[in-house]
Write a protein that holds these residues in place. Structure first.
Motif, mmCIF file in Angstrom:
data_model
loop_
_atom_site.group_PDB
_atom_site.id
_atom_site.type_symbol
_atom_site.label_atom_id
_atom_site.label_comp_id
_atom_site.label_asym_id
_atom_site.label_seq_id
_atom_site.Cartn_x
_atom_site.Cartn_y
_atom_site.Cartn_z
ATOM 1 N N GLY A 1 0.660 -1.138 0.118
ATOM 2 C CA GLY A 1 -0.063 -0.197 -0.011
ATOM 3 C C GLY A 1 0.773 1.267 -0.023
ATOM 4 O O GLY A 1 0.550 2.190 -0.715
ATOM 5 N N ARG A 2 1.957 1.285 0.798
ATOM 6 C CA ARG A 2 2.705 2.469 1.100
ATOM 7 C C ARG A 2 3.556 2.706 -0.504
ATOM 8 O O ARG A 2 3.467 3.626 -1.090
ATOM 9 C CB ARG A 2 3.893 2.039 2.074
ATOM 10 C CG ARG A 2 4.561 3.544 2.299
ATOM 11 C CD ARG A 2 5.606 3.119 3.516
ATOM 12 N NE ARG A 2 6.596 4.219 3.334
ATOM 13 C CZ ARG A 2 7.718 4.565 2.856
ATOM 14 N NH1 ARG A 2 7.821 3.846 1.659
ATOM 15 N NH2 ARG A 2 8.280 5.787 3.107
ATOM 16 N N ASN A 3 3.921 1.772 -0.934
ATOM 17 C CA ASN A 3 4.648 1.704 -2.390
ATOM 18 C C ASN A 3 3.708 2.216 -3.487
ATOM 19 O O ASN A 3 4.113 3.128 -4.154
ATOM 20 C CB ASN A 3 5.344 0.442 -2.877
ATOM 21 C CG ASN A 3 6.445 0.012 -1.807
ATOM 22 O OD1 ASN A 3 6.821 0.704 -0.842
ATOM 23 N ND2 ASN A 3 6.694 -1.340 -1.907
ATOM 24 N N ALA A 4 2.551 1.817 -3.378
ATOM 25 C CA ALA A 4 1.642 2.027 -4.509
ATOM 26 C C ALA A 4 1.105 3.481 -4.265
ATOM 27 O O ALA A 4 1.110 4.024 -5.276
ATOM 28 C CB ALA A 4 0.363 0.998 -4.426
ATOM 29 N N ALA A 5 0.989 3.814 -3.225
ATOM 30 C CA ALA A 5 0.530 5.256 -2.899
ATOM 31 C C ALA A 5 1.896 6.100 -3.386
ATOM 32 O O ALA A 5 1.494 7.192 -3.984
ATOM 33 C CB ALA A 5 0.451 5.425 -1.520
ATOM 34 N N GLN A 6 2.890 5.806 -3.125
ATOM 35 C CA GLN A 6 4.020 6.753 -3.748
ATOM 36 C C GLN A 6 4.045 6.640 -5.158
ATOM 37 O O GLN A 6 4.331 7.953 -5.697
ATOM 38 C CB GLN A 6 5.112 6.213 -3.236
ATOM 39 C CG GLN A 6 5.606 6.410 -1.576
ATOM 40 C CD GLN A 6 6.852 6.101 -1.078
ATOM 41 O OE1 GLN A 6 7.348 5.022 -1.365
ATOM 42 N NE2 GLN A 6 7.392 6.608 -0.002
#
Length: 356
Positions: A342-347
């Motif tokens: 989720g964090r990576n996708a958000a970035q």
């Protein structure tokens, strides 16, 4: 192979088998299956409050973690619509994502759409097939989503008292009640045998059991003196031999096998049971949207990891649909309570959004 790694570092068979459970958790694999060593690495990487490889309970239950994330989002102005099922992703003239349509007919317009549903639901159910490359669709369809997991939630009127470590007279939780308790793990061969039975369509006759008692640390989860016991068990095939379905009889028969095993370690356990909730692989798929009941949204095998998760050329969270991103366990680096996907996708989404 995991077995080679454990043999190199340890001599005790029960210790090796107990460690081996983290190499097959959620995986239709045996400790002797090539690639199982990675699954163990996946479960011990990272840290919790500065302690490497540590795991912990969430106060208030796992739902409290979701609520904490939701509160953080709403504090930043997000609007959350629970219990609103998405019907499909809305696409523009050029095939780009423009929002989602809900089953009640409501359309939510957006320049970007992020899905933490499985790749199967995201691309095979919510996205028009004609907008996706055929080889991509085929890859998602062919993904290995087999799951060996049956989860059993149990309510008991007293703490289990194990023969190896009997309860205190006051009935208060002891240190081992506050840990993950592994049963039927005296040897890696037992795990392999349990896997072999499931591979032939039969629930394991001596299942691998991971038993946790979260109420031992978080008393608010149960009334005074009572406890909730979480049983994570393997191996149960999604499809039973001979086309038999997971009906009520099959589910209860397997649960009885699990409870008989626990009774051998903790006599009196069966008599303490107030109620139980049995979730087989088909139940996990139906209730939680897990493909095949797989807790990782797809096997964590070497052919479905890194640049191949969920498909080659689409491991960077973007999808064949411009503006549609995959941010759940089916994306890199896979499942687990870590939020990395989720964090990576958000970035990635934020970076793209700045150019819209």
């Amino acid at each position: 192979l995991l077995g080679q790694i454990l043999d190199h570092w340890f001599e005790s068979e029960p210790l090796k088998a107990t460690l081996a459970t983290d190499a097959v958790i959620g995986a239709m694999a045996s400790p002797h299956t090539p690639g199982s060593g990675y699954v163990l690495l996946h479960h011990v990487m990272g840290e919790l409050e500065g302690r490497r490889g540590a795991w912990g309970y969430v106060a208030g239950g796992m739902g409290a973690l979701s609520q904490a994330i939701a509160q953080a989002a709403t504090a930043q102005g997000a609007h959350i619509f629970a219990e609103k099922a998405v019907c499909h992703v809305l696409l523009g003239r050029d095939g780009e994502a423009q929002g989602v349509a809900l089953q009640d007919g409501t359309e939510v317009r957006s320049k970007l759409v992020l899905s933490n549903a499985s790749p199967q639901i995201t691309f095979l159910e919510l996205t028009p097939q004609e907008q996706l490359p055929k080889d991509f669709v085929q890859r998602i369809q062919q993904a290995d989503t087999r799951s060996p997991v049956t989860k059993i939630n149990v309510a008991v009127d007293r703490l289990p008292s194990f023969l190896a470590a009997p309860n205190a007279r006051d009935g208060q939780p002891l240190p081992h009640h506050q840990c993950s308790i592994h049963l039927n793990c005296e040897g890696t061969q037992l795990l392999h045998q349990a896997f072999t039975e499931a591979a032939h369509g039969h629930p394991s006759s001596r299942p691998m059991i991971e038993l946790c008692i979260p109420s031992a640390l978080d008393p608010g989860l149960a009334p005074p003196g009572c406890h909730v016991v979480s049983l994570f068990t393997q191996y149960t095939p999604s499809m039973l031999a001979g086309g038999q379905s997971w009906d009520e009889q099959a589910r209860n028969a397997y649960a009885d096998t699990v409870f008989d095993c626990i009774e051998d370690y903790a006599p009196g356990f069966k008599a303490s049971v107030i109620g139980r909730d049995i979730l087989t692989p088909p139940d996990l798929e139906r209730i939680f949207g897990l493909p095949g009941g797989n807790i990782f949204h797809g096997g964590m095998s070497l052919d479905q990891l890194y640049f191949a998760r969920p498909a080659p050329f689409y491991s960077g969270y973007r999808s064949p649909i411009p503006g549609l991103y995959l941010c759940g366990s089916g994306a890199h680096p896979g499942g687990g309570v870590m939020g990395a996907a989720g964090r990576n996708a958000a970035q990635v989404a934020i970076k793209d959004f700045r150019h819209l």
